[in-house]
Enzyme design. Sequence first.
Site, PDB file in Angstrom:
ATOM      1  CB  CYS A   1      -8.579  -8.334  21.011  1.00 59.88           C
ATOM      2  SG  CYS A   1      -9.255  -7.122  22.159  1.00 59.88           S
TER       3      CYS A   1
ATOM      4  CD  GLU B   1     -22.342  -7.402  25.314  1.00 60.15           C
ATOM      5  OE1 GLU B   1     -22.072  -6.196  25.436  1.00 60.15           O
ATOM      6  OE2 GLU B   1     -21.472  -8.298  25.168  1.00 60.15           O
TER       7      GLU B   1
ATOM      8  CB  CYS C   1      -0.916   0.008   1.221  1.00 57.74           C
ATOM      9  SG  CYS C   1      -1.925   1.493   1.371  1.00 57.74           S
TER      10      CYS C   1
END
Length: 371
Positions: A324, A257, A86
């Site tokens: 993550c 949640e 890129c």
Amino acid sequence: MKRHTRPRQNKGASHVGERFEVEVGPVAHGGFWIARHEGRVIFVRHALTGEKAIVEVTEGSDGDTFWRADAVEILEASPDRVQAPCEYARPGGCGGCDFQHVAVTAQRDLKAQVIKEQFRRLAKLEVDITVQPVHGDKEGLRWRTRQTYVGPGKGMRKHRSHDVIQIDDCLIARHDAREGGEGSLTETVDAAGTQRTFQVAADGFWQVHPGAPTALVEAVLDALQPQSGESVLDLYSGVGLFSSFLAERGASVTAIEGEKVASEYGAGNVLKARSITSDVAAWLALNPGESDLVVLDPPRAGAGRKVVTAIADRSPRAIAYVACDPAALARDVATFAELGYRMSDLKAFDLFPMTHHVESVALLVPDRVLA
């Protein structure tokens, strides 16, 4: 009443824009490498370990403990260096991709090194880990199923800046990538021999790599080995990805949640589970008890001591922790260790090629299991 603000500390003369030569050291968490100049630590982007480079300071003054810089000229290149596909992946360009100048297989090695260092530093553990590719990208490109631009046009932020650079084409985005919007979308996941369909808010969270849901579901199922009739807590359950496959195995699932819209979608996606809209820490504090299994998929900051302690108090036979951020995972694993739970397995997946991000799935079990 007039508000008194603390005066900004004068840290001395700025060195932004200065250039000098460095030898590049190890990779660090966050998409940069460590170098030193006259004893000062420099966090360098667009570099590689072992290279000699001219760097330009992007943040730094006399009083700072470290500076930030970009490698603007490579004097001696690493064998892992490639031409970035890129044109915008460069100093002063788009800040989205950290590793486009690195061969794809070497990117995974770098991510493994970061995971190992975070566990060594924060959990005092030596881990042996290989970051695994997943199906759905083309040599690290064209994998983002969703993409957000800064309008008008295709605007992207520069690194650590609100400045916007206009691009023609984001190479990590699929040609059919969605750009948010209202309404709902249908996502289909094939995992462990079962196909499940999910309704997701168009602007809600869903893994952006097409191979991610399958890889994560299969890793969680493999870790937990759920049995029919076992009770499972799915914490930070989102729209019910893990709950759905666990319920299909006959487990009795309670999904917690905190985000209202995601929780409502989860209730519709997993009719066999009990879906609760609540802050996870608050619900755990008000609902003591036991659980056979726990799935823990917290935000990037991790679960934290309060949630980890409440999970350990429920005495599950196994915990699957989906993370993550390797630093947050390592900190929480260290807390679990204090409470009698050890990490017995760790897998990592390259769900964000060309960036420094990496997803991990850790299995934690009681000390007595490993004794």
